[in-house]
Scaffold this motif. Structure first.
Motif, short mmCIF file in Angstrom:
data_model
loop_
_atom_site.label_atom_id
_atom_site.label_comp_id
_atom_site.label_asym_id
_atom_site.label_seq_id
_atom_site.Cartn_x
_atom_site.Cartn_y
_atom_site.Cartn_z
N CYS A 46 0.99 -1.10 0.00
CA CYS A 46 0.12 -0.19 0.00
C CYS A 46 0.76 1.30 0.05
CB CYS A 46 -0.91 0.08 1.28
SG CYS A 46 -1.78 1.53 1.18
N CYS A 63 -5.17 6.30 6.83
CA CYS A 63 -5.42 6.63 5.26
C CYS A 63 -6.90 6.96 5.35
CB CYS A 63 -5.18 5.18 4.59
SG CYS A 63 -6.48 4.09 4.78
N CYS A 86 -8.04 -2.40 -0.39
CA CYS A 86 -8.36 -1.86 0.82
C CYS A 86 -9.76 -2.78 1.39
CB CYS A 86 -9.20 -0.36 0.15
SG CYS A 86 -7.91 0.66 -0.15
#
Ligand code: SF4
Ligand code: SF4
Length: 310
Positions: free
Chosen positions: A215, A233, A293
């Motif tokens: 990521c 995030c 995600c």
């Protein structure tokens, strides 16, 4: 890990629509960030050398036009680039849209980030998104079109681009140069988390986004919610306790990030990605997930994760 490049300020938890896929589960009630609080976060962000962008988001930040305009000006004056994310509910006519965006442009706004897809267009006419896109273009503002797709959906990205102007819009992820383009469009499957978890599984868009790989956004594309909590995030991890890094009111953003950067969780996410943690947990991640995600959310909420991280 490189430092943060963008700080997203969730100016409000309120939204004037209630999309079925909203992973934040937002609607008409919620807390707003105050002007002084937001200025303080911008001050902090501007002292971190790697931060280039402030993104004003929510909820729907255009519910607070005076605050939004003030903060765009404040961040721009500090040399930061600015973006507003919107569902375009307010962009009912070209004239009204021009009045709003012209004011923001004069305050220093760089980018308008427009949400357009089946879920948003259940509440907002597509014409509003078009008004926003056209007026932004005429004012010299860059646009990003963010689209949450579903299997069997009708308003997919190709159709949106076709309706807005195919020659001017580049799609991210195709590896083509985007210089010279004033608009970029990004499509990902909706996240089946939060309110989106209530949508049936046959609407999940599986197989179109990568689940493996590191990521690049964790601790780099960070958020701050209206309570002053730092989010690791701006995606699903921020819904979970592990992705919430504590208040930045007394302990600053940089210190919170330094502390989080020492945690093996964030090192693994940024170097190997959630699939590595899924392997440790015995989660079969090659199928059944919409995106990295989505997988990350499943991994981070797993009660066995502490043991796997030892
Ligand atoms: S997805 Fe965005 S526009 Fe839709 S309800 Fe959530 S915050 Fe509002
Ligand atoms: S992979 Fe996890 S940490 Fe990275 S952006 Fe997605 S939810 Fe956030």
């Amino acid at each position: 890990m490189n430092g943060p490049f963008r700080v997203g300020l969730l100016l409000t938890e309120r939204c004037d629509i209630a999309c079925a896929h909203c992973w934040l589960g937002l609607g008409s009630n919620g807390v707003d960030m105050s002007l002084d609080e937001a200025r303080g976060y911008i001050d902090q962000a501007s002292s971190i050398p790697t931060v280039e962008w402030i993104s004003f988001t929510g909820g729907e930040p255009f519910l607070l036009p005076g605050l939004l305009n003030e903060l765009v000006g404040y961040a721009s004056a500090k040399g930061l680039r600015t973006e507003c994310v919107t569902n375009c509910s307010w962009a009912e006519t070209p004239e009204k849209t021009k009045e709003t965006l012209k004011t923001l442009k004069e305050s220093g706004l760089d980018v308008v980030n427009i949400s357009a897809d089946d879920f948003h267009q259940e509440f907002v006419p597509f014409e509003n998104a078009r008004n926003c896109f056209e007026v932004a273009k005429s004012l010299g503002l860059k646009t990003v079109i963010m689209s949450a797709a579903q299997a069997g959906g009708t308003l997919r990205l190709a159709k949106i681009i076709n309706r807005l102007g195919p020659d001017e819009i580049g799609t991210l992820g195709e590896g083509e140069p985007t210089e010279g383009l004033s608009a970029i469009a990004v499509e990902t499957g909706f996240l089946p988390v939060g309110r989106g978890a209530q949508l049936p599984r046959d609407r999940w868009l599986i197989g179109e986004s990568k689940t493996e790989g590191p990521c690049r956004l964790v601790l780099r594309d960070i958020g701050i919610d209206p309570e002053g909590e730092l989010l690791a995030c701006c995606s699903a991890a921020s819904l979970l306790a592990r992705g919430r890094l504590g208040s930045v009111v007394e302990t600053g953003i940089q210190q919170r990030l330094d502390d989080a950067g020492e945690q093996s969780l964030f090192k693994i996410l940024s170097e190997q990605g959630p699939s590595s943690l899924a392997d440790s947990l015995g989660i079969s991640w090659r199928e059944g997930f919409v995106s990295r995600c989505h997988l990350c959310h499943e991994v981070l909420k797993d009660p066995r994760l502490d043991e796997a991280l030892v």
